[in-house]
Every structure is written in C-alpha cells, then in structure tokens.
Design a protein around this motif. Structure first.
Motif, mmCIF file in Angstrom:
data_model
loop_
_atom_site.group_PDB
_atom_site.id
_atom_site.type_symbol
_atom_site.label_atom_id
_atom_site.label_comp_id
_atom_site.label_asym_id
_atom_site.label_seq_id
_atom_site.Cartn_x
_atom_site.Cartn_y
_atom_site.Cartn_z
ATOM 1 N N TYR A 93 -9.775 -0.682 0.513
ATOM 2 C CA TYR A 93 -10.150 -0.454 -0.875
ATOM 3 C C TYR A 93 -9.682 -1.627 -1.750
ATOM 4 O O TYR A 93 -10.442 -2.136 -2.587
ATOM 5 C CB TYR A 93 -9.547 0.852 -1.378
ATOM 6 N N SER A 94 -8.455 -2.070 -1.537
ATOM 7 C CA SER A 94 -7.934 -3.220 -2.289
ATOM 8 C C SER A 94 -8.717 -4.481 -1.962
ATOM 9 O O SER A 94 -9.005 -5.300 -2.848
ATOM 10 C CB SER A 94 -6.447 -3.432 -1.971
ATOM 11 N N PRO A 117 -4.057 6.473 5.604
ATOM 12 C CA PRO A 117 -3.998 6.054 4.196
ATOM 13 C C PRO A 117 -3.742 4.562 4.032
ATOM 14 O O PRO A 117 -4.265 3.939 3.100
ATOM 15 C CB PRO A 117 -2.823 6.868 3.634
ATOM 16 N N TRP A 118 -2.960 3.994 4.932
ATOM 17 C CA TRP A 118 -2.670 2.560 4.887
ATOM 18 C C TRP A 118 -3.957 1.759 5.047
ATOM 19 O O TRP A 118 -4.251 0.845 4.261
ATOM 20 C CB TRP A 118 -1.673 2.236 5.989
ATOM 21 N N GLU A 160 0.811 -1.217 0.000
ATOM 22 C CA GLU A 160 0.000 0.000 0.000
ATOM 23 C C GLU A 160 0.849 1.274 0.000
ATOM 24 O O GLU A 160 0.321 2.367 0.141
ATOM 25 C CB GLU A 160 -0.916 0.008 1.241
ATOM 26 N N SER A 181 -0.175 4.149 -2.449
ATOM 27 C CA SER A 181 -1.382 4.855 -2.000
ATOM 28 C C SER A 181 -1.079 5.745 -0.802
ATOM 29 O O SER A 181 -1.612 6.851 -0.683
ATOM 30 C CB SER A 181 -2.478 3.849 -1.642
ATOM 31 N N SER A 208 -6.379 2.331 2.010
ATOM 32 C CA SER A 208 -5.910 1.631 0.818
ATOM 33 C C SER A 208 -6.081 0.124 0.948
ATOM 34 O O SER A 208 -6.465 -0.556 -0.011
ATOM 35 C CB SER A 208 -4.431 1.969 0.570
ATOM 36 N N TYR A 209 -5.815 -0.402 2.141
ATOM 37 C CA TYR A 209 -5.954 -1.838 2.353
ATOM 38 C C TYR A 209 -7.395 -2.288 2.137
ATOM 39 O O TYR A 209 -7.653 -3.271 1.433
ATOM 40 C CB TYR A 209 -5.498 -2.201 3.766
#
Length: 310
Positions: free
Chosen positions: A300-301, A293-294, A252, A255, A297-298
C-alpha cells in the motif's frame, strides 16, 4: 534514522502480535477461545508480552514526540496531523471491526474501540495532547501535572477506559519523552557495563512480578521493562541498523498493530485451529498476523509513492 528506536519498535510489535496470538487460547476475542493443553502458560506469556509490547510502544511514542519540538510547527497543524495519524485510522478500523466482528469484542462503551485492541489509540492520542504542552505553553510541567491529575480523577469517577488507561500509561510515555530530551543514550554509551547491569536487574524485577515474588503496579512494571529494553539496545546495539527488511518492519509497525487482530479473528472464524497442536496453532496465528498486515501495508505504501505521488 534512530536505529535504537527502530530496534525497540520491532521488538514491541512482535511482542504485541505474540500477546494476541497467545491470548486466543485463553478467551480473547470473547467467546472464541481455541483451547489447548497449556492455557495457564499461554495466559502468563501473553501477559508478559502485553506488558513489554505496550510499555515499549508507549515509551517510544513519548521519545518520538520530543522530535516535534525541532519542527516548530503551529499548534493547529500539530493537532490536525495527530488526528489524521491516530484518530482517523482508529475510527475507520473500529467501524470495520463493528461490521464484521461484532461478537469479537467486549461491551465496554464504545465497544468498537474500547472493546477491542483499538482502545490503545485514543489513550495514546491523549498522551500526545498532554505531552505537547512542552511545545505550546509557557509552564509545560505545571500543565502536564494538572492534566494528569484531572484526567486521572475523571477516570476514577467515570470509569471511562481511555481516561483510566491514561493514568497507567502516561508516566511511561513521559519517561520516553525525558529519555530523548536529556539524551540518555549518550550517558548509556559512556557507562555501557553499568547500563547492562541495570537493564538485567530491571528485567529480573519485571519477570519476578509474574511469579508472585514482587508486587508492582502496571505503571511501574512498564517503566521498568521499557527502560531496561532501552538501556540494553543503546548499550549493546548503539544506533546500529540491521538490514532493510528490519527497517521495513519498523516502518509498517503501526499498520501491523491496526490490522493484525483482524487476521487473527478471520483465522479463528474460518479455520479449525483446535484440530492442530498448541504449537502449530500458535505458529499459524502469529506468522499470519505478523506477515499479512506487514505485506499489505508495504505494498500500500509502495503504491502511494509510485502512483499517487503522496
């Protein structure tokens, strides 16, 4: 998975988030400095972390580009993939930055990119395009040298930041490419002690630049620190993973780079960080800018994999 690159990537993203957290005390973003009792120290440390983080990220990008040679994909497919990967996210987040944080960027045109932390992405894209000559032309080294000289000249003439920064960063990018192509990791594994000594020596030269003993260009500084970091990682932790959480941070990291400055900007605008001590404010900025953000992003993935089959 190349755990050497995973370890380097995580060190780089932590350094970059630390850089932007520290420099908030010294005037970045513009007109939003927190202030503090030790802004001089913050400025020195932010410079060190920036030099390390961006140098290592650029080295890694060149290293990873070499893997593209094994895929034997078409030129068109390669460029489209890189545009989707680098340029489109850059443009999307630049628009968001311009809409919500217009006062948080310099006026360097185009301000939404070159006036924010996003300046790095078009420069990196240019490095990738020039480096890709190794896959698509008959005399790649000649093409690379000519492109480097031409773009460097354009930077001097136009003062356009993407071209100017390319002149500093491309040698570091190309060093990463060469490290993978010539399998430097095998040489490091053979001469571990020598590699550690060279890495520590390189690290000493790098830090001495910041205490005004040695004078190096930015390019040489980044070459020294990225090469030293790679030597140490390969010698001490040779392709050794740590855990799934550590691997997740690496996955991540792109991102996190895109989003972390937005988190810092929100905190600067919504919270009275000046009421906290220097260490407290720094910890709030750094932890939120890295973790939020981590996590976003995690998940979202995860949603893409689970429900969109992408």
């Amino acid at each position: 998975m190349n755990h050497n690159i995973t370890n380097l990537r995580n060190m780089a993203i932590v350094a970059i988030v630390l850089h932007h957290s520290l420099i908030a005390f010294c005037g970045w973003p513009p007109n939003h400095a927190i202030g503090g009792n030790i802004p001089v120290l913050a400025d020195i440390l932010s410079g060190l972390f920036k030099n390390f983080g961006l140098g290592v990220f650029t080295f890694i990008s060149g290293f990873v580009l070499y893997y593209q040679a094994k895929k034997q994909e078409s030129c068109q497919h390669f460029f489209i993939k890189k545009i989707k990967r680098i340029i489109i996210p850059c443009l999307i987040w630049a628009c968001v930055y311009g809409l919500f944080f217009s006062s948080y960027m310099y006026s360097t045109w185009p301000a939404a990119i070159n006036g924010t932390h996003l300046w790095y992405l078009p420069m990196l894209f240019l490095c990738v395009i020039v480096g890709a000559a190794h896959f698509f032309v008959r005399k790649p080294l000649l093409v690379v040298v000519v492109c480097y000289l031409v773009i460097g000249a354009l930077g001097k003439l136009t003062h356009f930041r993407t071209f100017m920064e390319f002149s500093f960063y491309f040698p570091v990018f190309y060093a990463g490419f060469g490290a993978n192509k010539f399998r430097i990791d095998k040489l490091i594994a053979k001469y571990k002690m020598l590699s550690v000594i060279l890495a520590l020596g390189g690290g000493s030269l790098w830090t001495s630049r910041w205490i005004e003993i040695w004078r190096f260009t930015d390019t040489l500084n980044m070459l020294i620190v990225s090469s030293a970091a790679y030597l140490l990682i390969c010698a001490i932790f040779p392709n050794r993973g740590i855990n799934k959480l550590w691997d997740s941070l690496a996955k991540e990291s792109f991102s996190i780079y895109l989003i972390h400055q937005f988190v810092i900007n929100l905190l600067l605008g919504c919270c009275d960080l000046a009421a906290l001590s220097y260490i407290q404010a720094l910890m709030v900025l750094f932890s939120c800018a890295l973790i939020m953000p981590w996590v976003l992003s995690y998940y979202y993935s995860y949603i893409k994999r689970r429900y969109c089959n992408l």
